[in-house]
Enzyme design. Sequence first.
Site, short mmCIF file in Angstrom:
data_model
loop_
_atom_site.label_atom_id
_atom_site.label_comp_id
_atom_site.label_asym_id
_atom_site.label_seq_id
_atom_site.Cartn_x
_atom_site.Cartn_y
_atom_site.Cartn_z
N ASP A 223 0.85 -1.19 0.00
CA ASP A 223 0.00 0.00 0.00
C ASP A 223 0.90 1.26 0.00
OD1 ASP A 223 -2.40 1.35 0.17
OD2 ASP A 223 -2.68 1.04 2.32
N ASP B 35 2.35 5.58 -5.22
CA ASP B 35 1.56 6.78 -4.98
C ASP B 35 2.38 8.00 -5.37
OD1 ASP B 35 0.09 8.92 -4.17
OD2 ASP B 35 -0.21 8.26 -2.10
N GLU C 97 -2.13 6.50 -7.97
CA GLU C 97 -3.09 7.42 -7.32
C GLU C 97 -3.06 8.77 -8.02
OE1 GLU C 97 -3.63 7.39 -3.14
OE2 GLU C 97 -3.90 9.55 -2.97
N HIS D 35 -8.50 8.94 4.72
CA HIS D 35 -8.05 7.77 5.46
C HIS D 35 -8.38 7.94 6.95
CE1 HIS D 35 -5.11 7.33 1.98
NE2 HIS D 35 -5.69 6.14 2.03
#
Lengths: 216, 124
Positions: A83, A105, A142, A198
């Site tokens: 992640d 990301d 992202e 988040h």
Amino acid sequence: MPLVSMRQLLDHAAENGYGLPAFNVNNMEQVWAICEAASQVDAPVIMQASAGARKYAGEPFLRHQILAALEAYPNLPIVMHQDHGQSPAVCMGAIRSGFTSVMMDGSLEADGKTTASYDYNVAVSKEVVKFAHSIGVSVEAELGVLGSLETMMGDKEDGHGAEGTMTREQLLTDPDQAADFVKQTNCDALAIAIGTSHGAWKFTKKPTGDILAIDR
Amino acid sequence: MHGSSSVPQELLAEIREFGGDMKETYGVPVEEIVKGIAHGVRKINIDTDIRLAMTGAIRRYMAENPGKFDPRDYLKPAREAAKKICLARFEAFGCAGRASQIKPMSLEKMADRYAKGELNQIVK
């Protein structure tokens, strides 16, 4: 069953019209809970390691716990996904240690907090796609910055996230730009900013249609 | 989808009931995520919901069993609470029964498919 690529599961989900929860794991109890549940209902599994998890447990503990699940639940297709990788080097490191999917990301620079330019994002995502795809590993990218439309602040969570005040344009991904981004990078999955953040502090009041269905 | 935990109110209530301090907060309702799936969302990240479930279960266990000190005693209900969240999300998102439909493909095969352009994204 060996670990599988996330792309394989995403394609199966798209062909059959369902969604895949991707659970973050930090310890044995979470890995156990996810796999026991998946095994009970015959569900495919995505387990992912965040920057915070890597800091807490260390990459070897995370990796071996997911590999333990593979051995304990031989009938489950399992993806080991990284992640929020902050740089191509972080993604490369995850691939080297056996992750079958990585997230690059590039919406933030390598410090994990400064918002990056569109061109930077395209360039780093493309770079990761190139080396990951060459060995069959899938890539999530992202576009846009996660944060709160109530406060216009970025969301710093689990050691990662934009700092400071954002504009509405930054907090909501532009659909045309998203199409261009996917075309240029050929990423397998794209995380977009749609007004969610988040962590536990997403909305201060119960979200209704006008909060969740947003026009940009 | 990121930032997609649902922050179930009953888990917040359990944490508060057993001494936790959680201010008023809301996540993305599961039914809204299900609508998203109908529009093409395929990966839904879940982290916070499991954190809340485990903390609620541990707080409850410790409050109700002040004499217990073996971590296995309170981690057992914690992982059961996490499992409950996972089961509910697998069911709601339509994952149940899908694992056995998937024939695993090696990464070598995936690399081959990428190289041949079979997996190129089609952008309309």
